[in-house]
Design a protein around this motif. Structure first.
Motif, PDB file in Angstrom:
ATOM      1  N   ILE A 183      15.220 -24.491  -4.114  1.00 35.50           N
ATOM      2  CA  ILE A 183      16.204 -23.648  -3.019  1.00 35.50           C
ATOM      3  C   ILE A 183      15.202 -22.928  -2.224  1.00 35.50           C
ATOM      4  CG2 ILE A 183      17.624 -21.662  -2.586  1.00 35.50           C
ATOM      5  CD1 ILE A 183      18.920 -22.574  -5.194  1.00 35.50           C
ATOM      6  N   VAL A 184      15.348 -23.039  -0.824  1.00 40.20           N
ATOM      7  CA  VAL A 184      14.235 -22.647   0.320  1.00 40.20           C
ATOM      8  C   VAL A 184      15.123 -21.375   1.060  1.00 40.20           C
ATOM      9  CG1 VAL A 184      12.615 -24.006   0.082  1.00 40.20           C
ATOM     10  CG2 VAL A 184      14.689 -24.335   1.903  1.00 40.20           C
ATOM     11  N   SER A 185      14.546 -20.357   1.540  1.00 37.56           N
ATOM     12  CA  SER A 185      15.319 -19.287   2.291  1.00 37.56           C
ATOM     13  C   SER A 185      14.318 -18.405   3.146  1.00 37.56           C
ATOM     14  CB  SER A 185      16.264 -18.655   1.788  1.00 37.56           C
ATOM     15  OG  SER A 185      17.246 -17.769   2.346  1.00 37.56           O
ATOM     16  N   ASN A 186      14.566 -18.243   4.486  1.00 38.55           N
ATOM     17  CA  ASN A 186      13.966 -17.364   5.145  1.00 38.55           C
ATOM     18  C   ASN A 186      15.161 -16.360   5.510  1.00 38.55           C
ATOM     19  OD1 ASN A 186      12.601 -15.814   6.892  1.00 38.55           O
ATOM     20  ND2 ASN A 186      12.446 -17.345   8.669  1.00 38.55           N
ATOM     21  N   PRO A 187      15.579 -15.481   4.677  1.00 36.02           N
ATOM     22  CA  PRO A 187      16.779 -14.711   5.026  1.00 36.02           C
ATOM     23  C   PRO A 187      16.433 -13.464   5.931  1.00 36.02           C
ATOM     24  CG  PRO A 187      15.897 -14.076   3.079  1.00 36.02           C
ATOM     25  CD  PRO A 187      15.083 -15.103   3.454  1.00 36.02           C
ATOM     26  N   PRO A 188      17.210 -12.780   6.591  1.00 36.46           N
ATOM     27  CA  PRO A 188      17.254 -11.406   7.339  1.00 36.46           C
ATOM     28  C   PRO A 188      16.356 -10.632   6.494  1.00 36.46           C
ATOM     29  CG  PRO A 188      19.359 -12.334   7.573  1.00 36.46           C
ATOM     30  CD  PRO A 188      18.838 -13.207   6.308  1.00 36.46           C
ATOM     31  N   TYR A 189      15.549 -10.174   6.976  1.00 35.59           N
ATOM     32  CA  TYR A 189      14.766  -8.824   5.907  1.00 35.59           C
ATOM     33  C   TYR A 189      14.185  -7.905   6.635  1.00 35.59           C
ATOM     34  CZ  TYR A 189      10.630 -11.814   6.756  1.00 35.59           C
ATOM     35  OH  TYR A 189       9.454 -12.563   7.647  1.00 35.59           O
ATOM     36  N   ILE A 190      14.564  -7.405   7.987  1.00 34.25           N
ATOM     37  CA  ILE A 190      14.050  -6.229   8.625  1.00 34.25           C
ATOM     38  C   ILE A 190      15.087  -5.216   8.520  1.00 34.25           C
ATOM     39  CG2 ILE A 190      13.364  -5.412  10.865  1.00 34.25           C
ATOM     40  CD1 ILE A 190      11.719  -8.052  10.012  1.00 34.25           C
ATOM     41  N   LYS A 191      14.561  -4.098   8.214  1.00 34.46           N
ATOM     42  CA  LYS A 191      15.291  -2.700   8.050  1.00 34.46           C
ATOM     43  C   LYS A 191      16.122  -2.613   9.396  1.00 34.46           C
ATOM     44  CE  LYS A 191      12.646  -0.126   4.596  1.00 34.46           C
ATOM     45  NZ  LYS A 191      11.400   0.184   4.512  1.00 34.46           N
ATOM     46  N   LYS A 237      12.654 -24.779  -8.614  1.00 36.22           N
ATOM     47  CA  LYS A 237      11.658 -23.842  -7.923  1.00 36.22           C
ATOM     48  C   LYS A 237      12.484 -23.176  -6.995  1.00 36.22           C
ATOM     49  CE  LYS A 237       7.545 -24.233  -9.538  1.00 36.22           C
ATOM     50  NZ  LYS A 237       7.981 -24.756 -10.807  1.00 36.22           N
ATOM     51  N   PHE A 238      12.133 -21.860  -6.512  1.00 33.95           N
ATOM     52  CA  PHE A 238      12.880 -20.979  -5.406  1.00 33.95           C
ATOM     53  C   PHE A 238      12.047 -20.510  -4.533  1.00 33.95           C
ATOM     54  CE2 PHE A 238      15.016 -16.747  -4.527  1.00 33.95           C
ATOM     55  CZ  PHE A 238      15.726 -17.045  -3.556  1.00 33.95           C
ATOM     56  N   ILE A 239      11.905 -20.749  -3.190  1.00 32.53           N
ATOM     57  CA  ILE A 239      10.731 -20.197  -2.402  1.00 32.53           C
ATOM     58  C   ILE A 239      11.484 -19.391  -1.268  1.00 32.53           C
ATOM     59  CG2 ILE A 239       8.805 -21.075  -0.990  1.00 32.53           C
ATOM     60  CD1 ILE A 239       8.821 -23.692  -2.519  1.00 32.53           C
ATOM     61  N   LEU A 240      10.917 -18.136  -1.081  1.00 30.84           N
ATOM     62  CA  LEU A 240      11.499 -17.237  -0.406  1.00 30.84           C
ATOM     63  C   LEU A 240      10.704 -16.590   0.458  1.00 30.84           C
ATOM     64  CD1 LEU A 240      14.214 -15.356  -0.194  1.00 30.84           C
ATOM     65  CD2 LEU A 240      13.299 -13.920  -1.817  1.00 30.84           C
ATOM     66  N   GLU A 241      10.959 -16.348   1.888  1.00 29.12           N
ATOM     67  CA  GLU A 241      10.198 -15.454   2.615  1.00 29.12           C
ATOM     68  C   GLU A 241      10.587 -14.092   2.708  1.00 29.12           C
ATOM     69  OE1 GLU A 241       9.219 -17.391   6.558  1.00 29.12           O
ATOM     70  OE2 GLU A 241       9.073 -15.505   7.326  1.00 29.12           O
ATOM     71  N   ILE A 275       7.294 -15.901  -1.570  1.00 26.58           N
ATOM     72  CA  ILE A 275       7.213 -15.753  -3.248  1.00 26.58           C
ATOM     73  C   ILE A 275       7.809 -17.268  -3.778  1.00 26.58           C
ATOM     74  CG2 ILE A 275       7.859 -14.642  -5.278  1.00 26.58           C
ATOM     75  CD1 ILE A 275       8.325 -12.161  -3.938  1.00 26.58           C
ATOM     76  N   VAL A 276       6.917 -17.838  -4.584  1.00 22.97           N
ATOM     77  CA  VAL A 276       7.235 -18.935  -5.235  1.00 22.97           C
ATOM     78  C   VAL A 276       7.663 -18.654  -6.603  1.00 22.97           C
ATOM     79  CG1 VAL A 276       6.852 -21.281  -6.033  1.00 22.97           C
ATOM     80  CG2 VAL A 276       5.919 -20.301  -3.831  1.00 22.97           C
ATOM     81  N   SER A 277       8.857 -18.886  -7.055  1.00 19.11           N
ATOM     82  CA  SER A 277       9.275 -18.603  -8.477  1.00 19.11           C
ATOM     83  C   SER A 277      10.077 -19.859  -9.231  1.00 19.11           C
ATOM     84  CB  SER A 277      10.167 -17.312  -8.484  1.00 19.11           C
ATOM     85  OG  SER A 277      11.456 -17.709  -7.731  1.00 19.11           O
ATOM     86  N   THR A 278      10.091 -19.677 -10.459  1.00 17.01           N
ATOM     87  CA  THR A 278      10.777 -20.992 -11.227  1.00 17.01           C
ATOM     88  C   THR A 278      11.976 -20.170 -11.938  1.00 17.01           C
ATOM     89  OG1 THR A 278       8.632 -21.789 -11.187  1.00 17.01           O
ATOM     90  CG2 THR A 278      10.388 -22.675 -12.727  1.00 17.01           C
ATOM     91  N   LYS A 279      13.036 -20.932 -11.972  1.00 18.53           N
ATOM     92  CA  LYS A 279      14.333 -20.542 -12.695  1.00 18.53           C
ATOM     93  C   LYS A 279      14.115 -20.931 -14.193  1.00 18.53           C
ATOM     94  CE  LYS A 279      18.454 -18.883 -13.715  1.00 18.53           C
ATOM     95  NZ  LYS A 279      18.932 -17.684 -13.672  1.00 18.53           N
ATOM     96  N   ILE A 280      13.905 -19.674 -15.206  1.00 17.85           N
ATOM     97  CA  ILE A 280      13.708 -20.060 -16.578  1.00 17.85           C
ATOM     98  C   ILE A 280      14.825 -20.053 -17.486  1.00 17.85           C
ATOM     99  CG2 ILE A 280      11.291 -20.431 -16.600  1.00 17.85           C
ATOM    100  CD1 ILE A 280      11.392 -17.294 -17.270  1.00 17.85           C
TER     101      ILE A 280
END
Ligand code: GLN
Length: 280
Positions: A183-191, A237-241, A275-280
């Motif tokens: 899963i990849v995502s570049n979500p809205p992340y500005i305050k 794998k989950f890769i998030l901006e 951030i690269v993470s893995t679901k365990i």
């Protein structure tokens, strides 16, 4: 008037409005005005301009002088190895976001067929670039914006990955289809309150809902993490901006949802960005 004098004329206007690269921008807009590429422009400085082309060029210069980004004026932006169609409905793809693509490929090097979900597909830049590289993989893209769905479809057709892509107009909370290896995502992340202090080109022209991460900047990230934890396969794998100052908070959120942190990658300006993470 010839091409060169028109470019000098246009660049001068941009300069008085403090646009960063006035000559480069004027050349690109000239190419757009005469429907040629930039090389043609550079090689044909002495050619005379048709009146209508000059008028169109002036119109483009005028829009640029008010801060409208070049990508929205040309409807194109390069990302990874390809050119993407973009409109004011999509965020303009950023070089920093290519880090997601790089990591997606690195962490799936030995897997031939990967089932991928992109949450907030926008122009499609992330998912379509990965699909181009992983020829046997399948992609699903969701976005809350109907226009983004249309635009990523156009890009998928242009890049010939359309047959391996499904698109859904959906809010992240409501989407329930499938199980994914990646899963990849570049979500809205500005305050929310910081949007107005971004560069004018961004703050005034890019879609607010692609930027706005709520009061603490994390409201969409929280939803994306929760949804990813439901839809990801074990060991997926989950890769998030993320925003430059969100690393620790996001790591905590990920751990709470059962993700192991593999790595945090920095962007070109040396900020924590992905951030690269893995679901365990
Ligand atoms: N996925 C798209 C991109 O990375 C859109 C992201 C967004 O609009 N927040 O450009």
């Amino acid at each position: 008037m010839n091409i060169q004098s028109a470019i000098i004329f246009g660049a001068k206007i941009l300069k008085t409005k403090y646009i960063n690269n006035p000559y480069l921008d004027a050349e690109i807009l000239m190419a757009k005005a005469i429907k040629k590429d930039r090389n043609y422009v550079l090689l044909n400085f002495n050619h005379n301009l048709h009146n209508e082309d000059f008028k169109y060029f002036q119109k483009l210069i005028n829009k640029r002088s008010f801060g409208k980004p070049i990508a929205y004026l040309t409807n194109r932006k390069f990302f990874w190895k390809y050119e993407f169609f973009v409109t004011k409905d999509t965020l303009i793809p950023r070089p920093d976001t290519e880090i997601i693509v790089e990591n997606a490929l690195r962490f799936n090097k030995n897997k031939k067929q990967v089932n991928i979900l992109d949450i907030g597909i926008g122009s499609g830049c992330i998912l379509l670039s990965i699909l181009k590289e992983k020829k046997y993989s399948y992609g699903t893209g969701i976005d809350i914006s109907e226009n983004c769905i249309k635009i990523s479809k156009i890009n998928a057709v242009n890049l010939k990955v359309n047959s391996r892509l499904k698109l859904y107009k959906s809010n992240v909370d409501k989407f329930k289809l499938g199980k994914y290896d990646l899963i990849v995502s570049n979500p809205p992340y500005i305050k929310k309150n910081n949007i107005k202090i971004l560069e004018k080109d961004v703050a005034e022209f890019e879609p607010k809902r692609a930027l706005n991460g709520g009061l603490d900047g994390l409201s969409e990230i929280r939803k994306v993490i929760k949804k990813s934890s439901e839809l990801i396969k074990n060991n997926g794998k989950f890769i998030l901006e993320i925003g430059f100052d969100q690393k620790n908070k996001v790591i905590n959120l990920l751990k709470k949802e059962g993700f192991y942190i593999n790595s945090v990658a920095k962007d070109l300006a040396n900020n924590d960005r992905c951030i690269v993470s893995t679901k365990i």
